[in-house]
Design a protein around this motif. Sequence first.
Motif, PDB file in Angstrom:
ATOM      1  N   ARG A 118      27.853  47.816  -1.545  1.00  0.00           N
ATOM      2  CA  ARG A 118      26.800  48.683  -2.096  1.00  0.00           C
ATOM      3  C   ARG A 118      26.812  50.053  -1.438  1.00  0.00           C
ATOM      4  O   ARG A 118      26.660  51.087  -2.105  1.00  0.00           O
ATOM      5  N   ARG A 119      26.981  50.060  -0.126  1.00  0.00           N
ATOM      6  CA  ARG A 119      27.009  51.323   0.605  1.00  0.00           C
ATOM      7  C   ARG A 119      28.178  52.191   0.139  1.00  0.00           C
ATOM      8  O   ARG A 119      28.015  53.389  -0.114  1.00  0.00           O
ATOM      9  N   ALA A 120      29.371  51.566   0.009  1.00  0.00           N
ATOM     10  CA  ALA A 120      30.543  52.314  -0.427  1.00  0.00           C
ATOM     11  C   ALA A 120      30.380  52.836  -1.853  1.00  0.00           C
ATOM     12  O   ALA A 120      30.739  53.974  -2.157  1.00  0.00           O
ATOM     13  N   GLN A 121      29.792  52.002  -2.728  1.00  0.00           N
ATOM     14  CA  GLN A 121      29.574  52.411  -4.111  1.00  0.00           C
ATOM     15  C   GLN A 121      28.593  53.580  -4.202  1.00  0.00           C
ATOM     16  O   GLN A 121      28.828  54.549  -4.927  1.00  0.00           O
ATOM     17  N   THR A 122      27.507  53.492  -3.452  1.00  0.00           N
ATOM     18  CA  THR A 122      26.512  54.557  -3.462  1.00  0.00           C
ATOM     19  C   THR A 122      27.109  55.858  -2.946  1.00  0.00           C
ATOM     20  O   THR A 122      26.873  56.939  -3.508  1.00  0.00           O
ATOM     21  N   ALA A 123      27.896  55.752  -1.869  1.00  0.00           N
ATOM     22  CA  ALA A 123      28.531  56.945  -1.302  1.00  0.00           C
ATOM     23  C   ALA A 123      29.517  57.558  -2.293  1.00  0.00           C
ATOM     24  O   ALA A 123      29.598  58.783  -2.444  1.00  0.00           O
ATOM     25  N   TRP A 124      30.265  56.698  -2.982  1.00  0.00           N
ATOM     26  CA  TRP A 124      31.250  57.193  -3.963  1.00  0.00           C
ATOM     27  C   TRP A 124      30.560  57.893  -5.128  1.00  0.00           C
ATOM     28  O   TRP A 124      30.971  58.988  -5.542  1.00  0.00           O
TER      29      TRP A 124
END
Length: 359
Positions: free
Chosen positions: A223-229
Motif C-alpha cells: 500500500r505504501r509503495a502504491q500510494t507513493a507511486w
Amino acid sequence: MNRRRCVTVAITVVCALTALAAPAHVAYAAPVPPTAPPAAAAASPALPGKSLEEVRREIDALYRQAASATDAYNLAEERARKQSTEIAELGRAIAAGQARIAELRKRAGAAARAQYRNGGIPDGARLVLSGDPRLFLDGAGRVQQGQKATKDLLGELEQAQADLESYTKDASSHWTRLEAGRVKQAKAKKEIEARIAAARALESRLRVTERQRLLALEREEQRRAQTAWLGTGALGPATAGTGPQGSKAIEFATAQLGKPYVWGAEGPDSYDCSGLTSQAWAAAGRSIPRTSQEQWRLLPRIDVKDMRPGDLIIYHADASHVGMYIGDGMIVHAPRPGRNVTVAGAGSMAILGVVRPDK
C-alpha cells in the motif's frame, strides 16, 4: 466486463503522531519515557535477534531469487521444446534424404545394368558401328539425352548425400544444445526448490500471530509503495482505449483470480507470473514469449504514462516478474508461491518498464 467491479484503489490514511516532549528551559519537567518500538521493529520471539520486518525482507528476497530461477527454468523448457521440434523435423528430413538416395542409387543401378545387357559397349561406339544414317542421327540424340540424364542423376545423388550430411550435423548440434539446456533446467529447478524451501522453513518458525502480522506488514508495504507511486504522477491520463485483443487477454487473466501460484505452471489450474500473462494473450490470439525476461526483451516497449489495459508491466531490475495492467492503476498477477492470482496496485513493486503485446 465491468472493470470497475473488480478494481479498487486502496488509499491508506496515515494518522499523524504528536511527539511529546517538555520544553528545554523547564528544569522541573519529568523525563519522557522512551516510546515502545513499532510492531514491525519488534524482535520475533520465534527468531531471536530478528525483527518481523527483517524476516519479511529475508523471505521476500528468497522468493525473488526463486522467481529469477523460475524464469531461467521456463526459458530452458521453452527452448527445449523448440529444439525437440526442430530435431523431429530434421529426423524427418534425414529419413526423406535416405529414401531419396536409395531411389537415385536404384536408378543408377538400372542404367548400369542396361549397359551391361548391351554387351558393355558404350552407346557412342554402337552408333559408330551402325551403317544406317537415320539410326545414327536418332541414336545420337538419344545418347546426348542419356548422357545428360546420367550427369543429372549423379549430380542429384551428390546433392542428396550433401544434404543428408548437413541434416545429420544439424541434428547432432541440436541434441548438444538440448542436453545443455536440460542441465541448466535441472540446475534452475534445484535452486527454485531450495529458495522456496528456505522461505517456507523461515515462515514455519513463526507463531500464528507473527504470521498474521507478517502478512499485514507485506500488505502495508504494498500500500505504501502504491500510494507513493500514484503520488509521483507517473500514471498518466487514460487516453488510449483497450484493443480487442487486450480486452480478451484481461478477461482471461481476471477469470483466473484465486488460482494458486505454482512455479513453471501455465494453467489451467495454476500459474506462475509469466505463465498467466502468456496464456492470457494466447487466449486473445496473440503468441508472446513464455518468460517475463523474454517478454521484456522482445515485446515493444512504451512509456508508463502511455500504458493502457492489457499492457504488461515488468518488475525488478532483472525482469523477474510481470503483471497485466487492467486500468485504474491496478494489475492482475500471480505473486509468488503461497499466494493466489490476485489484483494489486501496479506500483506496489519496483517497475522496470511496460511492454505492449499488440502494438
